[in-house]
Design a protein around this motif. Structure first.
Motif, mmCIF file in Angstrom:
data_model
loop_
_atom_site.group_PDB
_atom_site.id
_atom_site.type_symbol
_atom_site.label_atom_id
_atom_site.label_comp_id
_atom_site.label_asym_id
_atom_site.label_seq_id
_atom_site.Cartn_x
_atom_site.Cartn_y
_atom_site.Cartn_z
ATOM 1 N N PRO A 94 -8.841 -9.931 3.788
ATOM 2 C CA PRO A 94 -9.377 -10.928 2.815
ATOM 3 C C PRO A 94 -7.287 -11.250 2.370
ATOM 4 O O PRO A 94 -6.847 -12.508 1.817
ATOM 5 C CB PRO A 94 -10.194 -10.682 1.660
ATOM 6 C CG PRO A 94 -10.320 -9.555 1.969
ATOM 7 C CD PRO A 94 -10.040 -8.831 3.537
ATOM 8 N N LEU A 95 -6.251 -9.488 2.615
ATOM 9 C CA LEU A 95 -5.183 -9.992 1.435
ATOM 10 C C LEU A 95 -4.119 -10.646 2.320
ATOM 11 O O LEU A 95 -3.339 -11.186 2.303
ATOM 12 C CB LEU A 95 -5.122 -8.810 1.559
ATOM 13 C CG LEU A 95 -5.874 -8.043 -0.237
ATOM 14 C CD1 LEU A 95 -5.436 -6.555 -0.777
ATOM 15 C CD2 LEU A 95 -5.681 -8.959 -1.602
ATOM 16 N N VAL A 96 -4.400 -10.135 3.450
ATOM 17 C CA VAL A 96 -3.121 -10.850 4.894
ATOM 18 C C VAL A 96 -3.536 -11.519 4.811
ATOM 19 O O VAL A 96 -2.508 -12.500 5.105
ATOM 20 C CB VAL A 96 -3.858 -9.989 6.308
ATOM 21 C CG1 VAL A 96 -2.913 -10.390 7.069
ATOM 22 C CG2 VAL A 96 -3.011 -8.106 5.994
ATOM 23 N N CYS A 97 -4.675 -12.497 4.884
ATOM 24 C CA CYS A 97 -5.398 -14.134 4.416
ATOM 25 C C CYS A 97 -4.161 -14.292 3.871
ATOM 26 O O CYS A 97 -4.141 -15.052 3.566
ATOM 27 C CB CYS A 97 -6.479 -14.294 4.938
ATOM 28 S SG CYS A 97 -7.364 -13.753 5.990
ATOM 29 N N ALA A 133 -1.384 -5.164 -0.721
ATOM 30 C CA ALA A 133 -2.164 -4.600 0.345
ATOM 31 C C ALA A 133 -1.537 -3.643 0.840
ATOM 32 O O ALA A 133 -2.962 -3.103 1.284
ATOM 33 C CB ALA A 133 -1.741 -6.150 0.963
ATOM 34 N N LEU A 134 -0.656 -3.104 0.392
ATOM 35 C CA LEU A 134 0.106 -1.774 1.356
ATOM 36 C C LEU A 134 -0.454 -0.794 0.149
ATOM 37 O O LEU A 134 -0.755 0.331 0.715
ATOM 38 C CB LEU A 134 1.759 -2.067 0.974
ATOM 39 C CG LEU A 134 1.901 -3.137 1.785
ATOM 40 C CD1 LEU A 134 3.400 -2.750 1.678
ATOM 41 C CD2 LEU A 134 1.980 -2.161 3.673
ATOM 42 N N ARG A 138 -4.747 2.990 0.036
ATOM 43 C CA ARG A 138 -3.808 4.335 -0.443
ATOM 44 C C ARG A 138 -5.028 4.093 -1.686
ATOM 45 O O ARG A 138 -5.695 5.291 -2.133
ATOM 46 C CB ARG A 138 -2.817 5.080 -1.254
ATOM 47 C CG ARG A 138 -1.638 5.168 0.425
ATOM 48 C CD ARG A 138 -2.296 6.533 0.985
ATOM 49 N NE ARG A 138 -1.958 6.901 2.655
ATOM 50 C CZ ARG A 138 -2.324 7.495 3.491
ATOM 51 N NH1 ARG A 138 -2.864 8.144 3.351
ATOM 52 N NH2 ARG A 138 -1.142 7.228 4.285
ATOM 53 N N TRP A 139 -4.758 3.495 -2.738
ATOM 54 C CA TRP A 139 -5.191 3.285 -4.437
ATOM 55 C C TRP A 139 -5.566 1.845 -4.408
ATOM 56 O O TRP A 139 -5.020 0.592 -4.225
ATOM 57 C CB TRP A 139 -4.157 3.748 -4.876
ATOM 58 C CG TRP A 139 -4.755 3.787 -6.797
ATOM 59 C CD1 TRP A 139 -5.623 4.597 -7.125
ATOM 60 C CD2 TRP A 139 -4.275 3.139 -7.631
ATOM 61 N NE1 TRP A 139 -5.306 5.273 -8.561
ATOM 62 C CE2 TRP A 139 -4.786 3.881 -8.766
ATOM 63 C CE3 TRP A 139 -3.227 2.277 -7.630
ATOM 64 C CZ2 TRP A 139 -4.754 3.492 -10.410
ATOM 65 C CZ3 TRP A 139 -3.043 2.020 -9.037
ATOM 66 C CH2 TRP A 139 -3.590 2.642 -10.304
ATOM 67 N N LYS A 140 -7.117 1.508 -5.108
ATOM 68 C CA LYS A 140 -7.913 0.417 -5.483
ATOM 69 C C LYS A 140 -7.330 -0.152 -6.699
ATOM 70 O O LYS A 140 -8.087 -0.353 -8.421
ATOM 71 C CB LYS A 140 -9.217 0.747 -5.475
ATOM 72 C CG LYS A 140 -9.943 -0.174 -5.648
ATOM 73 C CD LYS A 140 -11.421 0.002 -5.561
ATOM 74 C CE LYS A 140 -12.211 -1.404 -5.972
ATOM 75 N NZ LYS A 140 -14.292 -1.428 -6.067
#
Length: 207
Positions: A94-97, A133-134, A138-140
Motif C-alpha cells: 500500500p505504501l508503494v502504491c 516505506a523504508l 524495520r520499525w512501525k
C-alpha cells in the motif's frame, strides 16, 4: 512497568465509550482524509477558479480517494477489520502504491499550473511516504502521526495564524492510536518528529 515504557503498547483498560471515540478519531484523522481538507483549502488560493477546481480534483483522486481504496483493499486482504494495515510487514504494497499516486499527482498538478504550495505538498507526500516505506521495513512508525504534520504545517504557513489550529489534532491522534494499541509512544513520537522535519525541509527547499 509497561505502561510507562515508550517502547510498549498500551496495557491498560479502555471503556467501550472511550474505545468508540478513539476509533472515530482514528478514522477522521486518517492521512488521506486530512490531505483532502488540506488540498481543498490550498486550492482556494488559486487565482483562476478553473485551475483551482482541476487542482483540487486531481489532489482528491490521487491523495485521498484512490489511497483510501488501496488501504481498504490491503486491510481486508491481510485480515484486518478496522481499515488499518496493522502489521509492519504488510505495509510495503500500500505504501508503494501511495508513492506512485503522489508522483502522478505531483506531475499533473505541475502541468496544470496549480498553486505552487499544492504541487510542493504533493511532492512532500511522495517523498515522505517513500521514506516511511523504508522505515517500515524495520520499525512501525506511525503514519497517522506523520500524516498530521504535513497539513498542519502547510495550512499554518498559508493561513497564518488560523492554520495552527490543525496542530490541536496531535494530542487526539496520540491518545487514540495509543489506547487502541496501534502504536507505542515511541512510534507516535517518531511519526510526529519525522513528519515535522520532512515537511519543513521540503517546504524550505521547494517553496
Amino acid at each position: 512497568m509497561r505502561l510507562h515504557d515508550p517502547t510498549y503498547l498500551y496495557g491498560g483498560e479502555t471503556s467501550p465509550r472511550a474505545e468508540a471515540v478513539a476509533r472515530l478519531i482514528s478514522a477522521v484523522t486518517h492521512a488521506p482524509f486530512l490531505s483532502a481538507l488540506m488540498f481543498i483549502l490550498l486550492g482556494a488560493t488559486a487565482d483562476d477558479v478553473r485551475i483551482a477546481a482541476a487542482s483540487v480534483a486531481v489532489s482528491l483522486v490521487t491523495a485521498t480517494v484512490v489511497p483510501v481504496i488501496v488501504v481498504q483493499h490491503y486491510s481486508v486482504k491481510y485480515g484486518n477489520t478496522d481499515g488499518d494495515v496493522v502489521r509492519r510487514e504488510d505495509r510495503a504494497r500500500p505504501l508503494v502504491c501511495g508513492v506512485a499516486l503522489y508522483v502522478v499527482g505531483t506531475v499533473v498538478l505541475f502541468m496544470l499550473g496549480a498553486p505552487r504550495i499544492m504541487t510542493v505538498m504533493m511532492l512532500s507526500y511522495a517523498i515522505s511516504t517513500a521514506v516511511v516505506a523504508l522505515i517500515s521495513t524495520r520499525w512501525k512508525i506511525s503514519i497517522h502521526a506523520t500524516g498530521v504534520m504535513g497539513p498542519s504545517m502547510a495550512l499554518s504557513l498559508v493561513y497564518w495564524p488560523w492554520g495552527l489550529a490543525m496542530f490541536a489534532l496531535v494530542p487526539l491522534v496520540t491518545w487514540s492510536r495509543y489506547v487502541r494499541r496501534k502504536h507505542t509512544p515511541a512510534q507516535l513520537a517518531g511519526g510526529f518528529i519525522y513528519g515535522f522535519i520532512a515537511t519543513g525541509v521540503i517546504l524550505w527547499l521547494f517553496l
